[in-house]
Design an enzyme around this catalytic site. Structure first.
Site, short mmCIF file in Angstrom:
data_model
loop_
_atom_site.label_atom_id
_atom_site.label_comp_id
_atom_site.label_asym_id
_atom_site.label_seq_id
_atom_site.Cartn_x
_atom_site.Cartn_y
_atom_site.Cartn_z
N LYS A 35 0.85 -1.20 0.00
CA LYS A 35 0.00 0.00 0.00
C LYS A 35 0.89 1.25 0.00
O LYS A 35 2.09 1.18 0.22
CB LYS A 35 -0.93 -0.01 1.21
CG LYS A 35 -0.21 -0.04 2.55
CD LYS A 35 -1.19 -0.14 3.70
CE LYS A 35 -0.45 -0.18 5.04
NZ LYS A 35 -1.38 -0.24 6.18
N TYR A 264 17.06 29.71 8.75
CA TYR A 264 15.89 30.44 9.22
C TYR A 264 15.76 30.36 10.73
O TYR A 264 15.97 29.30 11.33
CB TYR A 264 14.62 29.86 8.59
CG TYR A 264 14.47 30.14 7.12
CD1 TYR A 264 14.40 31.45 6.65
CD2 TYR A 264 14.38 29.11 6.21
CE1 TYR A 264 14.25 31.71 5.28
CE2 TYR A 264 14.22 29.35 4.85
CZ TYR A 264 14.16 30.66 4.40
OH TYR A 264 14.01 30.90 3.06
#
Length: 376
Positions: A35, A264
């Site tokens: 899956k 950042y």
């Protein structure tokens, strides 16, 4: 030149992992769970890597169609069954094994049968086998024990071949209720008088509870070389190999001094003169934005005698959209163009996930479409 990031899928490693599963389970039948695009490894890789599996288990009929188009002729199991009655013709066409986990799905099957001729109905029942799902304590999908027999008898009355399936909630945790023992007792008691195959064991139960291997096992994460517990040391003794190697390169280097910051938010502040490597990989590639300082990155440093040698260094600063930054202070020989492994054979995905407060499942499934994939 293309951006240097790459997800390499090693199908031989998938094959080797499947063989390990077969050896652990004494050659039980295996549903290889593929899956989520084979946990991010691609359906095509799954066909090649799990060619010796007895069946493939997934969720979507679109993937079933792709499997058949690519030449897969063995069993396919739809783990969540059908989502509407309109899907039944495709289930028949592709001869799927079908999970039934609620009465609504049973009603769809019965209603569809009622509109077929006797010959068409027999063709349907000859091509589609049912795996009835018991909710033994997971409390997601499945019939409770008290209603399971009713569903089973109804399917038998309709003429289907019926097998039995459940799923463990805590196979990787020994003392959390419901335990494997709790759920297995319910499963065994509920199905004891019923014909058909039984399937219960996921990766954790395959590794930790051999008495619940039953007829069919359903390995998922271990087939791709990661640990169901999220801890690489729990599978290190098995010699499972990573199905995916995510790699990139150093694209720039900064020399900073004590007190300088990186990235950042200026989250990293240098405590000494530091050599910073900038790597072409970020959260837009699927690398976890919340990865902590120190998250391991393996830097490839080939020597004249060992072309696969390298060293692990730590992530510094905040992960950005397209780049991460790593501490190269201890390896001055690393330069622009030096290859790095974000996860793979030298840097287990579980170790990266642990620094990111997640699991290997999520990382391998999260690699984005902009990352080139090469099947080896």
């Amino acid at each position: 030149m293309n951006r240097p990031i790459l997800a390499a899928i090693v199908t031989q490693n998938l094959k080797d992992n499947l063989n390990i599963v077969k050896n652990i389970t004494n050659q039980r039948f295996v549903w290889a769970v593929i899956k989520a695009n084979a946990y991010g490894h691609s359906i095509k890789s799954a066909i090649d890597g799990f060619s010796q599996a007895d069946g493939l288990a997934l969720l979507d009929l679109q993937d079933v169609h792709a499997l058949r188009e690519m030449g897969w002729t063995k069993r396919i199991l739809l783990l969540e069954g059908i989502f509407s009655a309109h899907e039944i013709p495709q289930v028949i066409e592709h001869e799927c094994n079908l999970v039934v986990h609620q009465f609504l799905q049973l009603e769809w099957l019965e209603q569809y049968l009622s509109n077929l001729s006797s010959l068409e109905a027999e063709n349907f029942k000859s091509k589609v086998e049912i795996w009835l799902k018991l909710n033994s304590g997971m409390n997601r999908l499945g019939f409770k024990s008290g209603e399971y027999g009713l569903a089973y008898n109804h399917l038998i009355h309709l003429g289907f071949k019926v097998h039995h399936l459940t799923h463990f909630a805590n196979a990787d945790e020994a003392n959390i209720f419901p335990t494997v023992e709790d759920q297995w007792a319910i499963f065994e008691h509920t199905t004891q008088w019923m014909d058909g195959f039984k399937s219960a064991a996921n990766s954790s139960a395959i590794l930790n509870s051999p008495h619940v291997h039953a007829d069919w096992v359903r390995p998922g994460i271990m087939l791709y070389g990661a640990s169901p517990t999220g801890k690489h040391q729990d599978i290190a003794h098995l010699a499972l190999k990573p199905g995916m190697i995510l790699s990139s390169e150093i694209i720039a280097i900064q020399e900073i001094t004590k007190g300088d910051t990186v990235g950042y938010g200026s989250r990293f502040v240098a405590k000494q003169n530091t050599r910073v490597g900038i790597v072409a990989c970020g959260y837009a590639d699927g690398y976890p934005r919340h990865a902590k300082e120190g998250t391991p990155v393996w830097v490839h440093l080939p020597s004249p005698t060992d072309h696969q040698s390298g060293v692990k260094v730590g992530l510094i600063g905040r992960v950005s959209m397209d780049m991460i930054t790593i501490d190269l202070t201890t390896i001055p020989q690393a330069s622009i163009g030096t290859k790095v492994e974000l996860w793979g054979a030298n840097n287990p995905i579980d170790d990266v996930a642990m620094f990111s407060d997640t699991v290997g499942y999520e990382l391998m499934c999260a690699v984005t479409q902009r990352v080139p994939m090469k099947v080896l």
